[in-house]
Design an enzyme around this catalytic site. Structure first.
Site, PDB file in Angstrom:
ATOM      1  N   HIS A 192       0.814  -1.244  -0.370  1.00  0.00           N
ATOM      2  CA  HIS A 192      -0.201  -0.015  -0.046  1.00  0.00           C
ATOM      3  C   HIS A 192       1.136   0.997  -0.025  1.00  0.00           C
ATOM      4  O   HIS A 192       0.149   1.874   0.183  1.00  0.00           O
ATOM      5  CB  HIS A 192      -1.174   0.155   0.949  1.00  0.00           C
ATOM      6  CG  HIS A 192      -1.816  -0.748   1.439  1.00  0.00           C
ATOM      7  ND1 HIS A 192      -2.742  -0.872   0.269  1.00  0.00           N
ATOM      8  CD2 HIS A 192      -2.013  -2.396   1.665  1.00  0.00           C
ATOM      9  CE1 HIS A 192      -3.143  -2.119   0.357  1.00  0.00           C
ATOM     10  NE2 HIS A 192      -3.068  -2.727   1.264  1.00  0.00           N
TER      11      HIS A 192
ATOM     12  N   ARG B 276       6.872  -6.290   3.174  1.00  0.00           N
ATOM     13  CA  ARG B 276       5.018  -7.046   2.792  1.00  0.00           C
ATOM     14  C   ARG B 276       4.767  -6.680   1.228  1.00  0.00           C
ATOM     15  O   ARG B 276       4.642  -5.517   0.864  1.00  0.00           O
ATOM     16  CB  ARG B 276       3.828  -6.290   3.595  1.00  0.00           C
ATOM     17  CG  ARG B 276       2.537  -6.732   2.925  1.00  0.00           C
ATOM     18  CD  ARG B 276       1.350  -6.286   3.685  1.00  0.00           C
ATOM     19  NE  ARG B 276       1.016  -5.022   4.190  1.00  0.00           N
ATOM     20  CZ  ARG B 276       0.036  -4.388   4.529  1.00  0.00           C
ATOM     21  NH1 ARG B 276      -1.520  -5.334   4.989  1.00  0.00           N
ATOM     22  NH2 ARG B 276      -0.188  -3.114   4.763  1.00  0.00           N
TER      23      ARG B 276
ATOM     24  N   ASP C 270      15.373 -11.188  -3.165  1.00  0.00           N
ATOM     25  CA  ASP C 270      16.907 -11.728  -3.157  1.00  0.00           C
ATOM     26  C   ASP C 270      17.348  -9.492  -3.253  1.00  0.00           C
ATOM     27  O   ASP C 270      18.730  -9.601  -3.269  1.00  0.00           O
ATOM     28  CB  ASP C 270      16.543 -11.649  -4.984  1.00  0.00           C
ATOM     29  CG  ASP C 270      16.598 -13.126  -5.145  1.00  0.00           C
ATOM     30  OD1 ASP C 270      16.620 -14.317  -3.849  1.00  0.00           O
ATOM     31  OD2 ASP C 270      16.443 -13.273  -6.481  1.00  0.00           O
TER      32      ASP C 270
ATOM     33  N   GLN D 208      -1.237 -13.771   5.756  1.00  0.00           N
ATOM     34  CA  GLN D 208      -2.032 -12.894   6.461  1.00  0.00           C
ATOM     35  C   GLN D 208      -3.055 -12.766   6.126  1.00  0.00           C
ATOM     36  O   GLN D 208      -3.819 -14.101   5.144  1.00  0.00           O
ATOM     37  CB  GLN D 208      -1.829 -11.086   5.627  1.00  0.00           C
ATOM     38  CG  GLN D 208      -0.889 -10.642   6.193  1.00  0.00           C
ATOM     39  CD  GLN D 208      -1.432  -9.361   5.780  1.00  0.00           C
ATOM     40  OE1 GLN D 208      -1.072  -8.538   4.900  1.00  0.00           O
ATOM     41  NE2 GLN D 208      -2.053  -8.667   6.246  1.00  0.00           N
TER      42      GLN D 208
ATOM     43  N   GLU E  26      -7.011 -12.556   6.370  1.00  0.00           N
ATOM     44  CA  GLU E  26      -7.800 -11.324   6.176  1.00  0.00           C
ATOM     45  C   GLU E  26      -9.233 -10.824   4.908  1.00  0.00           C
ATOM     46  O   GLU E  26      -9.358 -10.109   4.926  1.00  0.00           O
ATOM     47  CB  GLU E  26      -7.187  -9.799   4.640  1.00  0.00           C
ATOM     48  CG  GLU E  26      -5.903  -9.225   5.298  1.00  0.00           C
ATOM     49  CD  GLU E  26      -4.903  -9.229   4.688  1.00  0.00           C
ATOM     50  OE1 GLU E  26      -5.041  -7.493   5.095  1.00  0.00           O
ATOM     51  OE2 GLU E  26      -4.436  -9.533   3.572  1.00  0.00           O
TER      52      GLU E  26
ATOM     53  N   ASP F  93      -8.869  -4.985   6.827  1.00  0.00           N
ATOM     54  CA  ASP F  93      -9.557  -5.427   5.405  1.00  0.00           C
ATOM     55  C   ASP F  93     -10.091  -6.968   5.987  1.00  0.00           C
ATOM     56  O   ASP F  93     -11.291  -6.827   5.130  1.00  0.00           O
ATOM     57  CB  ASP F  93      -8.354  -6.571   4.500  1.00  0.00           C
ATOM     58  CG  ASP F  93      -7.663  -5.040   3.397  1.00  0.00           C
ATOM     59  OD1 ASP F  93      -8.452  -4.880   2.706  1.00  0.00           O
ATOM     60  OD2 ASP F  93      -6.205  -5.418   3.271  1.00  0.00           O
TER      61      ASP F  93
END
Length: 264
Positions: free
Chosen positions: A46, A71, A85, A148, A150, A176
């Site tokens: 986000h 995230r 990575d 998560q 949600e 969410d």
């Protein structure tokens, strides 16, 4: 090679309280890494943080003695691979509703034969203070995999998802989850119904032995949730901390001006 103290603590059943990073600056990341939180999650779902900035943030957080998590925008193989990575010590995967989605995310975090993560890169090893060979041999044991829950669908499949090998923790995004629980009229769920859903998720975590956590906004809420048995807990974000303290100053000084940041 450095070990992941957050993953080890969660295995021992010890709560780990961290926070979210949304600003996308090296300076704020360096400072937050030294505040004392055991982990910091860079929110690439986000926030407009690009990969170059994320890699630099992972590095300064790790160098500050803190565990850098990411995230990712979604649980796809390419997002997870790129974040790891780039030097993240763990992945937080949003919107995991099914066993199939969970298995795909876990596999992307693990090198063969445990998963299908592609072998390459060099920044990951630097952040662990290791050679590339050491990292490739030990990364599966040190990368933290957080999925998560949600949605009601994710909660319905909780026990099956939480029982999968390779799941280190579960994290609930309350906003969410509440949005996914809205009725046909668009209204948010009643507080009692929402809390019942949270407790259902917590119960699934306890039953399967998988640490479960959620996002909170106050110290009192953190303490309440830890007492209930939640373990992987986020409190606010650096953005919220900055804005909330600034708003407190403005209020106490009775400064008159524009204020439309209540949502933060």
């Amino acid at each position: 090679m450095k070990s992941n103290p957050v993953k080890a603590a969660l295995k021992r059943g010890e709560p780990q309280v961290g926070t979210w990073l949304s600003l996308g600056t090296v300076f704020s990341s360096r400072l937050m890494a030294r505040v004392g939180f055991p982990w910091l999650t860079i929110d690439m779902e986000h926030s407009p943080i690009d990969w170059d900035m994320a890699a630099t943030m992972f590095a300064v957080i790790a160098e500050g003695g803190c565990v850098p998590l990411c995230r990712v925008p979604c649980g796809s193989h390419d997002h997870i691979k790129r974040a790891l990575d780039a030097g993240a010590w763990g992945i937080v995967v949003p919107m995991v509703d099914t066993v199939e989605q969970a298995k795909a995310a876990i596999a992307a975090c693990k090198y063969p034969p445990a998963g299908n993560r592609s072998v390459g890169g060099s920044m990951h090893a630097l952040n662990f203070g290791a050679s590339a060979g050491e990292y490739f041999a030990q990364a599966n044991d040190e990368i933290l995999v957080v999925l998560q829950t949600e949605s009601p669908t994710g909660a319905a499949n909780a026990e099956a998802i939480y029982s999968l090998p390779g799941v280190d923790a579960i994290f609930v995004g309350p906003n969410d989850l509440a949005a996914q629980m809205r009725g046909p009229d668009g209204r948010d769920p009643e507080p009692a119904a929402f809390e019942a859903m949270l407790q259902k998720i917590l119960a699934a975590g306890k039953k399967t032995g998988t640490p479960v956590g959620l996002h909170t906004q106050t110290v009192a809420e953190v303490e309440k949730r830890i007492a209930e048995g939640w373990q992987f807990i986020a409190v606010g974000s650096e953005l919220r901390m900055m804005v909330t303290q600034a708003q407190r100053f403005v209020s106490e000084l009775k400064i008159k001006g524009s204020s439309d940041l209540a949502r933060y």
